[in-house]
Scaffold this active site. Structure first.
Site, PDB file in Angstrom:
ATOM      1  N   ASP A  72       0.843  -1.194   0.000  1.00  0.00           N
ATOM      2  CA  ASP A  72       0.000   0.000   0.000  1.00  0.00           C
ATOM      3  C   ASP A  72       0.877   1.241   0.000  1.00  0.00           C
ATOM      4  OD1 ASP A  72      -2.344   1.810   0.902  1.00  0.00           O
ATOM      5  OD2 ASP A  72      -3.266  -0.172   0.804  1.00  0.00           O
ATOM      6  N   HIS A  79      -3.326   6.017   4.007  1.00  0.00           N
ATOM      7  CA  HIS A  79      -4.137   4.918   3.473  1.00  0.00           C
ATOM      8  C   HIS A  79      -3.669   3.558   3.980  1.00  0.00           C
ATOM      9  CE1 HIS A  79      -5.716   2.202   0.249  1.00  0.00           C
ATOM     10  NE2 HIS A  79      -6.727   3.038   0.296  1.00  0.00           N
ATOM     11  N   SER A 126     -11.057  -0.387  -0.886  1.00  0.00           N
ATOM     12  CA  SER A 126      -9.738  -0.423  -0.267  1.00  0.00           C
ATOM     13  C   SER A 126      -9.817  -0.891   1.180  1.00  0.00           C
ATOM     14  CB  SER A 126      -9.099   0.973  -0.289  1.00  0.00           C
ATOM     15  OG  SER A 126      -8.692   1.337  -1.575  1.00  0.00           O
TER      16      SER A 126
END
Length: 480
Positions: free
Chosen positions: A98, A129, A350
């Site tokens: 990621d 994130h 996600s």
């Protein structure tokens, strides 16, 4: 360095594919076939570095701190406390490929796995994130807020592979059609570096890999993702469960057009009718059965989320709205990003994917004899679905950690070979109900009460029928 926090937020949000929109350009299906892996492409992890020099262009994101007082809706939907009675993910290594993972006191087991964006070990998350994703997988519980990861005893391998805050130092003068460096990020991150990161995760001993990234192209076009296909096949054959996000519809990315439902319901990746309806291809999501692709549902009621990209490759679904997880700061939780237009909630496939990756860690810890293919099949077959088979939006249904850990599958052998593809029978089922508690046996007590009652009745009868043993005074007329 230039830019503002608001600009960062917008860039990070598009990188994370968090925004859902409802207006998309119509497209026609291209009647494509499921992808095949080119066996001539050799998976490789090196070099553990970006393809070209990069630099950070913006400020790092700082999500809005949240202070929940009860477990988030997603945790309630999946009933994690019940699952923890059987497994907490001990002994499992989950690679988070990621934007990196920032150190956090509630991520007690984190290993730096490398950096394909800049220099480092993967333990720097400028976008927030990757830390949000890692928190959903393995954050330790805190009674003060009720939040916890799905597998709090699992180890995280942090690999930074994309970032909305970085870009190449020198812009490319041209981009070839079908370029192997198709972007998985609006900042920096490509298909080729993603492929190398997958191989790197396998070589570091990961048992589960989470990929909350996607590269989309129209089905009528072609792009070269052969290296990524070879990488996920390599992971599968090395007995690693690869979990990938389905992708989000967004006008700021190539995932702009929703795939329609096929004219004939089918069995996912083996259904040619569903593939003939595809207008948008998502990679690595479309590489089923080598990956378990996850769509998003609403955390409040489990209904399909409008932004989740559909496809015959979707295996299961998980909560993707009302997300709360760890921030890239040293402490605290986050449920939204700042932008010039106000706060934007954290949502997207996600964040649905790590709920499934965490479930895979739970299953692998409880059933270490199962192969990666068997773990994937167990998760699909115990998903909370309608029982009517595969659906292009949610696959076989919403992941059910409790059922995945407790259901007895009679045809599941100990060990066995890798699953090589083909349809999974539509045997999804409702979420497992609590076990029936056996009623206590009250028969001895009942017999004793009956005997006592009979005995008392006999005593009363004898007293009524027997002659009085005392003198009885005659009542006077005024006493009546």
């Amino acid at each position: 360095m230039s830019g503002t926090v608001g600009a960062v937020a917008r860039l990070v949000l598009t990188t994370a594919l968090l925004l859902a929109t409802t207006q998309f350009v119509p497209a026609t299906a291209a009647a494509i076939d499921p992808p095949t892996v080119d066996r001539r492409v050799q998976p490789r992890a090196t070099p553990i570095a970006p393809n070209e020099p990069t630099q950070r262009r913006t400020l790092c994101a700082r999500p809005i701190t949240a202070r929940p007082t009860s477990p988030p809706a997603a945790q309630k939907l999946l009933n994690l406390p019940a699952a923890w009675k059987f497994s907490r993910g001990a002994g499992q290594k989950v690679a988070v490929i990621d934007t990196g993972v920032s150190p956090n006191k509630r991520l007690t087991k984190v290993i730096g796995g490398g950096d394909y964006v800049s220099s480092g070990k993967g333990l720097d998350d400028c976008d927030a994130h990757g830390t949000l994703v890692a928190g959903i997988i393995a954050a330790t519980p805190d009674p003060g807020d009720g939040f916890a990861g799905v597998a709090p005893e699992a180890t995280i391998i942090a690999i930074r592979q994309s970032s909305g805050a970085y870009s190449p130092t020198r812009a490319k003068t041209s981009v070839r059609k079908g370029d192997d460096d198709a972007a998985v990020s609006t900042g920096y991150g490509t298909v080729s570096t993603l492929a190398r990161a997958v191989v790197r995760a396998v070589d570091l001993g990961a048992t589960v890999i989470n990929i909350s990234e996607v590269a989309c192209v129209p089905a009528s076009e072609t792009f070269d993702d052969r290296s990524l296909g070879a990488a996920v096949r390599y992971a599968h054959r090395k007995d690693v469960v690869v979990v990938a996000a389905a992708g989000n519809l967004s006008t700021s990315s190539q995932c702009q057009t929703q795939n329609p439902a096929p004219p004939v319901p089918g069995y996912g990746w083996d259904n040619r009718a569903a593939w003939k309806s595809v207008v948008t291809v998502a990679s690595p999501a479309w590489y089923s059965p080598y990956v378990l692709t996850v769509g998003a549902v609403k955390s409040t009621d489990g209904s399909p989320a409008d932004f989740s990209v559909h496809g015959p490759w979707v295996g299961v679904a998980a909560p993707g709205t009302d997300i709360v997880s760890l921030t890239n700061a040293t402490r605290g939780l986050a449920g939204a990003f700042r932008s010039d237009d106000g706060s934007i909630p954290v949502q997207g496939t996600s964040f649905a994917a790590p709920y499934v990756a965490g479930t895979a860690a739970l299953v692998r810890s409880r059933f270490p004899q199962l192969s990666a293919a068997q773990v994937i099949e167990r998760i699909m077959r115990t998903a909370h679905g309608s029982g009517s088979g595969h659906d292009v939006a949610v696959g076989y249904g919403v992941v059910d950690p409790v059922a995945a850990l407790t259901t007895v599958l009679p045809d599941e052998s100990d060990g066995g070979g890798l699953y090589t593809g083909g349809p999974v029978e539509p045997r999804s089922m409702p979420i497992a109900a609590p076990p029936t508690i056996a009623e206590p046996d009250h028969s001895p007590r009942d017999r004793a009460l009956i005997c006592a009652a009979v005995g008392a009745a006999l005593v009363v009868a004898v007293l009524l029928l027997a002659p009085p043993n005392r003198r009885v005074r005659r009542l006077r007329p005024d006493e009546y």
